[in-house]
Design a protein around this motif. Structure first.
Motif, PDB file in Angstrom:
ATOM      1  N   TYR A 140       4.179 -56.289  70.923  1.00 44.13           N
ATOM      2  CA  TYR A 140       4.138 -55.965  69.507  1.00 44.13           C
ATOM      3  C   TYR A 140       5.357 -56.575  68.820  1.00 44.13           C
ATOM      4  CZ  TYR A 140       0.535 -52.372  70.327  1.00 44.13           C
ATOM      5  OH  TYR A 140      -0.627 -51.721  70.651  1.00 44.13           O
ATOM      6  N   TYR A 161      -5.298 -43.681  78.580  1.00 50.01           N
ATOM      7  CA  TYR A 161      -5.157 -44.693  77.549  1.00 50.01           C
ATOM      8  C   TYR A 161      -3.769 -44.701  76.926  1.00 50.01           C
ATOM      9  CZ  TYR A 161     -10.152 -45.013  78.072  1.00 50.01           C
ATOM     10  OH  TYR A 161     -11.403 -45.183  78.591  1.00 50.01           O
ATOM     11  N   TYR A 204      -3.270 -41.536  68.059  1.00 53.78           N
ATOM     12  CA  TYR A 204      -1.989 -41.243  68.688  1.00 53.78           C
ATOM     13  C   TYR A 204      -0.934 -40.993  67.613  1.00 53.78           C
ATOM     14  CZ  TYR A 204      -4.468 -44.038  72.210  1.00 53.78           C
ATOM     15  OH  TYR A 204      -5.421 -44.550  73.064  1.00 53.78           O
ATOM     16  N   GLN A 233      -8.449 -38.345  72.352  1.00 56.02           N
ATOM     17  CA  GLN A 233      -9.452 -39.351  72.703  1.00 56.02           C
ATOM     18  C   GLN A 233     -10.840 -38.991  72.197  1.00 56.02           C
ATOM     19  OE1 GLN A 233      -9.173 -40.333  76.879  1.00 56.02           O
ATOM     20  NE2 GLN A 233      -6.982 -40.669  76.770  1.00 56.02           N
ATOM     21  N   VAL A 293     -11.940 -46.656  72.843  1.00 58.71           N
ATOM     22  CA  VAL A 293     -11.931 -46.095  74.197  1.00 58.71           C
ATOM     23  C   VAL A 293     -13.086 -46.694  74.978  1.00 58.71           C
ATOM     24  CG1 VAL A 293     -12.383 -43.986  75.516  1.00 58.71           C
ATOM     25  CG2 VAL A 293     -10.808 -43.951  73.587  1.00 58.71           C
ATOM     26  N   GLY A 294     -12.773 -47.234  76.174  1.00 58.45           N
ATOM     27  CA  GLY A 294     -13.833 -47.633  77.081  1.00 58.45           C
ATOM     28  C   GLY A 294     -14.408 -49.011  76.867  1.00 58.45           C
ATOM     29  N   GLY A 320     -13.936 -53.447  76.691  1.00 54.49           N
ATOM     30  CA  GLY A 320     -13.229 -54.458  77.471  1.00 54.49           C
ATOM     31  C   GLY A 320     -11.804 -54.640  77.006  1.00 54.49           C
ATOM     32  N   ARG A 321     -11.585 -54.535  75.722  1.00 50.48           N
ATOM     33  CA  ARG A 321     -10.228 -54.697  75.202  1.00 50.48           C
ATOM     34  C   ARG A 321      -9.605 -53.312  75.056  1.00 50.48           C
ATOM     35  NH1 ARG A 321      -9.538 -59.860  73.489  1.00 50.48           N
ATOM     36  NH2 ARG A 321      -7.668 -59.338  72.313  1.00 50.48           N
ATOM     37  N   TYR A 322      -9.578 -52.598  76.185  1.00 54.46           N
ATOM     38  CA  TYR A 322      -9.141 -51.212  76.118  1.00 54.46           C
ATOM     39  C   TYR A 322      -7.644 -51.135  75.918  1.00 54.46           C
ATOM     40  CZ  TYR A 322      -8.503 -52.305  81.102  1.00 54.46           C
ATOM     41  OH  TYR A 322      -8.177 -52.891  82.287  1.00 54.46           O
ATOM     42  N   ASN A 323      -7.235 -50.039  75.341  1.00 61.02           N
ATOM     43  CA  ASN A 323      -5.835 -49.705  75.121  1.00 61.02           C
ATOM     44  C   ASN A 323      -5.157 -50.467  74.000  1.00 61.02           C
ATOM     45  OD1 ASN A 323      -5.583 -49.657  78.662  1.00 61.02           O
ATOM     46  ND2 ASN A 323      -5.938 -47.903  77.331  1.00 61.02           N
ATOM     47  N   GLU A 324      -5.818 -51.431  73.366  1.00 62.25           N
ATOM     48  CA  GLU A 324      -5.167 -52.092  72.236  1.00 62.25           C
ATOM     49  C   GLU A 324      -5.013 -51.065  71.125  1.00 62.25           C
ATOM     50  OE1 GLU A 324      -7.364 -55.515  71.056  1.00 62.25           O
ATOM     51  OE2 GLU A 324      -6.256 -56.839  72.390  1.00 62.25           O
ATOM     52  N   GLN A 325      -3.781 -50.730  70.822  1.00 60.11           N
ATOM     53  CA  GLN A 325      -3.509 -49.738  69.796  1.00 60.11           C
ATOM     54  C   GLN A 325      -3.039 -50.444  68.527  1.00 60.11           C
ATOM     55  OE1 GLN A 325      -1.025 -46.487  71.072  1.00 60.11           O
ATOM     56  NE2 GLN A 325      -2.171 -46.218  72.989  1.00 60.11           N
ATOM     57  N   PHE A 326      -3.547 -49.965  67.395  1.00 60.82           N
ATOM     58  CA  PHE A 326      -3.210 -50.528  66.096  1.00 60.82           C
ATOM     59  C   PHE A 326      -2.531 -49.442  65.276  1.00 60.82           C
ATOM     60  CE2 PHE A 326      -5.344 -54.468  66.757  1.00 60.82           C
ATOM     61  CZ  PHE A 326      -6.333 -54.165  67.675  1.00 60.82           C
ATOM     62  N   PHE A 327      -1.477 -49.831  64.574  1.00 60.88           N
ATOM     63  CA  PHE A 327      -0.616 -48.852  63.931  1.00 60.88           C
ATOM     64  C   PHE A 327      -0.823 -48.787  62.422  1.00 60.88           C
ATOM     65  CE2 PHE A 327       2.255 -47.279  67.149  1.00 60.88           C
ATOM     66  CZ  PHE A 327       2.042 -48.177  68.194  1.00 60.88           C
ATOM     67  N   GLY A 328      -0.615 -47.600  61.884  1.00 65.09           N
ATOM     68  CA  GLY A 328      -0.509 -47.421  60.449  1.00 65.09           C
ATOM     69  C   GLY A 328       0.871 -47.823  59.975  1.00 65.09           C
TER      70      GLY A 328
END
Lengths: 113, 115
Positions: free
Chosen positions: A36, A99, B33, B50, B96-97, B99-107
């Protein structure tokens, strides 16, 4: 305790050079890895994801993963002053239905014109 | 535009007050999150969810509470039990679940200051 370690920097490179950012992680079962970029006062922005050993290139950015050495890096080619930011390494440790991400403290990069 | 919104951008709290930070997403993400960031520090996970009506404590949940009544909303309450709440609070979401799992995007974050 599961940890992600980064050099805190600051890392200073001249414009046009290659910037190399490094990250190590403690959990050998880690599945996915992220870089990031965070500008001062702003929220983190996802710039690279990598899931398997080797290199992954996206424009001027290359992520490198070596699971045996528990090491992930980010190379920024032709660095620009606009690349000056803090770079956060994040790792999904444990995998499966977990996750959660664990973040390093970040490396501050300064690109000098 | 799809994205994550947080409000307010800045929040000031007096000692002994509870305050609630808003987080809304229209990305149709299942997981949401809450993180806290202190100066010179990485992100530390407060709570995550989740699925609707379910959430789990993260690494630093003491003094915080959350709810997840709707898929698109995950508000965080900072209670008076949180002794050092001054920080930058970040909300994120992910699929969730896939192929591109866990990519988190932020505010964009909420900066909370205790007066």
């Amino acid at each position: 305790q599961k940890e992600v370690e980064q050099n805190s920097g600051p890392l200073s490179v001249p414009e046009g050079a290659i910037a190399s950012l490094n990250c190590t992680y403690s959990d050998r079962g880690s599945q996915s890895f992220f870089w990031y970029r965070q500008y001062s006062g702003k929220s983190p922005e996802l710039i690279m994801s990598i899931y398997s050993n080797g290199d992954k290139e996206d424009g001027r950015f290359t992520a490198q993963l070596n699971k045996a050495s528990q090491y992930v890096s980010l190379l920024i080619r032709d660095s620009q002053p606009s690349d000056s930011a803090t770079y956060l390494c994040a790792v999904n440790m444990g995998g499966g239905s977990n996750y959660k991400l664990t973040f390093g403290k970040g490396t501050l990069l300064t690109v000098n014109p | 535009d799809g994205g994550i919104t947080q409000s307010p951008k800045y929040l000031f709290r007096k000692e002994g007050q509870n305050v609630t930070l808003s987080c809304e997403q229209n990305l149709n993400h299942d997981a949401m999150y809450w993180y806290r960031q202190d100066p010179g520090q990485g992100l530390r996970l407060i709570y995550y969810s989740q699925i609707v009506n379910d959430f789990q404590k993260g690494d630093i949940a003491e003094g915080y509470s959350v709810s997840r009544e709707k898929k698109e909303s995950f508000p965080l309450t900072v209670t008076s039990a949180q002794k050092n709440p001054t920080a930058f609070y970040l909300c994120a979401s992910s699929v969730v679940g896939s192929g591109r799992y866990n990519e988190q995007f932020f505010g964009p974050g909420t900066r909370l200051t205790v007066l």
